[in-house]
Design a protein around this motif. Structure first.
Motif, short mmCIF file in Angstrom:
data_model
loop_
_atom_site.label_atom_id
_atom_site.label_comp_id
_atom_site.label_asym_id
_atom_site.label_seq_id
_atom_site.Cartn_x
_atom_site.Cartn_y
_atom_site.Cartn_z
N ASP A 142 0.89 -1.15 0.00
CA ASP A 142 0.00 0.00 0.00
C ASP A 142 0.93 1.21 0.00
N ALA A 143 0.82 2.05 -1.01
CA ALA A 143 1.84 3.07 -1.24
C ALA A 143 1.35 4.49 -1.04
N GLY A 144 0.21 4.69 -0.43
CA GLY A 144 -0.28 6.05 -0.27
C GLY A 144 -0.76 6.59 -1.60
N PRO A 145 -0.98 7.88 -1.68
CA PRO A 145 -1.54 8.45 -2.90
C PRO A 145 -0.56 8.49 -4.08
N ASP A 146 0.76 8.50 -3.83
CA ASP A 146 1.72 8.60 -4.93
C ASP A 146 2.46 7.28 -5.13
N HIS A 147 1.71 6.28 -5.55
CA HIS A 147 2.28 4.94 -5.76
C HIS A 147 3.41 4.96 -6.78
N TYR A 148 3.34 5.84 -7.76
CA TYR A 148 4.38 5.90 -8.79
C TYR A 148 5.71 6.32 -8.17
N ALA A 149 5.72 7.35 -7.33
CA ALA A 149 6.96 7.82 -6.70
C ALA A 149 7.53 6.75 -5.78
N VAL A 150 6.68 6.06 -5.04
CA VAL A 150 7.15 5.00 -4.16
C VAL A 150 7.74 3.85 -4.98
N GLY A 151 7.09 3.52 -6.08
CA GLY A 151 7.62 2.48 -6.97
C GLY A 151 8.97 2.87 -7.57
N ARG A 152 9.14 4.12 -7.95
CA ARG A 152 10.42 4.59 -8.49
C ARG A 152 11.51 4.53 -7.42
N HIS A 192 7.99 -6.87 6.74
CA HIS A 192 8.88 -5.91 6.09
C HIS A 192 10.00 -6.66 5.38
N LEU A 193 10.71 -5.95 4.51
CA LEU A 193 11.81 -6.54 3.78
C LEU A 193 13.12 -6.29 4.53
N ASP A 194 13.99 -7.29 4.58
CA ASP A 194 15.36 -7.16 5.06
C ASP A 194 16.24 -7.22 3.82
N LEU A 195 16.98 -6.17 3.57
CA LEU A 195 17.80 -6.07 2.36
C LEU A 195 19.26 -6.37 2.67
N GLU A 196 19.91 -7.07 1.74
CA GLU A 196 21.33 -7.40 1.85
C GLU A 196 22.05 -6.78 0.65
N ALA A 227 14.44 7.82 1.60
CA ALA A 227 14.10 7.06 2.80
C ALA A 227 14.34 7.92 4.04
N THR A 228 13.73 7.53 5.14
CA THR A 228 14.03 8.15 6.43
C THR A 228 14.51 7.05 7.37
N GLN A 229 15.43 7.41 8.26
CA GLN A 229 15.93 6.45 9.22
C GLN A 229 14.98 6.37 10.39
N VAL A 239 20.18 -1.29 10.00
CA VAL A 239 19.53 0.00 10.12
C VAL A 239 18.10 -0.16 9.63
N GLN A 240 17.15 0.33 10.42
CA GLN A 240 15.74 0.30 10.04
C GLN A 240 15.40 1.64 9.40
N LEU A 241 14.81 1.57 8.21
CA LEU A 241 14.44 2.76 7.44
C LEU A 241 12.97 2.68 7.07
N ALA A 242 12.47 3.77 6.49
CA ALA A 242 11.11 3.78 5.95
C ALA A 242 11.15 4.39 4.55
N ASP A 243 10.38 3.83 3.63
CA ASP A 243 10.30 4.38 2.28
C ASP A 243 9.48 5.67 2.29
N PRO A 244 9.34 6.36 1.17
CA PRO A 244 8.60 7.63 1.17
C PRO A 244 7.14 7.52 1.63
N ALA A 245 6.55 6.32 1.59
CA ALA A 245 5.19 6.14 2.07
C ALA A 245 5.15 5.69 3.53
N GLY A 246 6.32 5.51 4.15
CA GLY A 246 6.38 5.12 5.55
C GLY A 246 6.52 3.63 5.79
N ASN A 247 6.63 2.81 4.74
CA ASN A 247 6.79 1.37 4.90
C ASN A 247 8.21 1.06 5.38
#
Length: 135
Positions: A11-21, A71-75, A93-95, A108-116
């Motif tokens: 669920d990407a909020g109103p700007d799904h395109y920006a979150v996808g990018r 959530h995703l754990d990235l390597e 992203a925000t930390q 490090v735990q971060l959040a994408d532009p939609a807060g995920n």
């Protein structure tokens, strides 16, 4: 019998395109061949260069209000954890939290532009170094 993950949906909020990018840049993903994404599309979908699970971003009217249940754990593959964190921050992203340890392990735990939320861990090489006894 088994099943495989075909698509991970956000669920990407109103700007799904920006979150996808954001995620496409962070992960090195791209548009589905023959189906490029556009800002006015009803959804945004990206896919990895190896054809792995697609990631689908859907617009939702409400903002995120609680912690993700999944959530995703990235390597990182060709950069360090700290380099990947800095790149994610530059992309928007925000930390959320810093769980790095003095020995270099942790995440490090971060959040994408939609807060995920998502986490960036050490690369395989970094984790192997943490497992080695100090000499």
């Amino acid at each position: 019998m088994s099943v495989r993950i075909r698509t991970i949906t956000f669920d990407a909020g109103p700007d799904h395109y920006a979150v996808g990018r954001f995620w496409a840049e962070l992960l090195g993903y791209g548009d589905v061949p023959g189906n490029p994404n556009h800002p006015d599309d009803p959804e945004t979908v990206i896919i990895g260069p190896d054809g792995g699970p697609a990631i689908l971003f859907l617009p939702v009217p409400e903002p995120k209000t609680v912690k993700n249940r999944v959530h995703l754990d990235l390597e990182p593959e060709n950069e360090t954890r700290d380099e990947a964190v800095q790149r994610a921050l530059r992309l928007g992203a925000t930390q959320v939290a810093d769980h790095r340890n003095p020995d270099g392990s942790g995440f490090v735990q971060l959040a994408d532009p939609a807060g995920n939320e998502f986490c960036i861990e050490g690369s395989a090489a970094e984790r192997a170094r943490f497992a080695q006894p100090a000499t």
